[in-house]
Design an enzyme around this catalytic site. Sequence first.
Site, PDB file in Angstrom:
ATOM      1  CB  CYS A   1       2.958  -4.244  -4.962  1.00 28.72           C
ATOM      2  SG  CYS A   1       3.855  -5.743  -5.377  1.00 28.72           S
TER       3      CYS A   1
ATOM      4  CG  ASP B   1       8.774  -0.258  -5.227  1.00 35.20           C
ATOM      5  OD1 ASP B   1       9.399  -1.252  -4.807  1.00 35.20           O
ATOM      6  OD2 ASP B   1       8.479  -0.086  -6.416  1.00 35.20           O
TER       7      ASP B   1
ATOM      8  CG  ASN C   1       2.881 -10.663  -7.630  1.00 31.39           C
ATOM      9  OD1 ASN C   1       2.636 -11.700  -8.251  1.00 31.39           O
ATOM     10  ND2 ASN C   1       2.706 -10.604  -6.330  1.00 31.39           N
TER      11      ASN C   1
ATOM     12  CB  CYS D   1       9.352  -5.999  -3.633  1.00 38.12           C
ATOM     13  SG  CYS D   1      10.802  -6.012  -4.713  1.00 38.12           S
ATOM     14  NE  ARG D   2       5.708  -2.141  -3.036  1.00 38.42           N
ATOM     15  CZ  ARG D   2       5.209  -1.120  -3.706  1.00 38.42           C
ATOM     16  NH1 ARG D   2       4.758  -0.072  -3.047  1.00 38.42           N
ATOM     17  NH2 ARG D   2       5.161  -1.135  -5.021  1.00 38.42           N
ATOM     18  CB  SER D   3       1.778  -7.885  -3.524  1.00 36.18           C
ATOM     19  OG  SER D   3       2.388  -8.211  -4.735  1.00 36.18           O
TER      20      SER D   3
END
Length: 161
Positions: A12, A129, A15, A17-19
Amino acid sequence: MSNCISSVLFICLGNICRSPLAEGVFRNEAKKRGLEDRLIIDSAGTGGWHVGNPPDRRSIQTAANHGIDINDQSCRRLATSDFHQFNLILGMDHSNIIDARSANDESGPAQILLFTQFAGTGENLEIPDPYYGGPEGFENAYRMIKLASIGTLDRLFAPQG
Ligand code: 4NP
């Protein structure tokens, strides 16, 4: 592909939050199927602002709410070597894909694809995001990531016909 080791890198922007959530959720789903030993799983960011930091506390909390511990992850930036070392690089949104493809200046063989698209859980569907929003954005990311993790494992380890 079912007896091989597959390597999957989630990416993402930050690196944090999402990934990291994708790395933790995907590993957890793989573990449930007894597939953890057949996978190399990691995550990275296309941007380098948070290198060395743990995941965002809201991602840590969201994962913990679902029984998953991502505390030990540390942010790193996507590197040229990743395009040689991973089979699959799965991005959360289109800009992750564009940024990663343009960073692959040695033309490494990794497939760089949208996570949901590879998983079959949504053509062109981006995982938004959640960084600038509230906790509901993290819960939404978790739900999308969980579905896409299941779809990805189904696809990678489909019985051979
Ligand atoms: P992520 O979210 O890409 O899901 O980790 C973000 C985290 C940090 C920033 C942007 C997005 N940032 O600009 O610092």
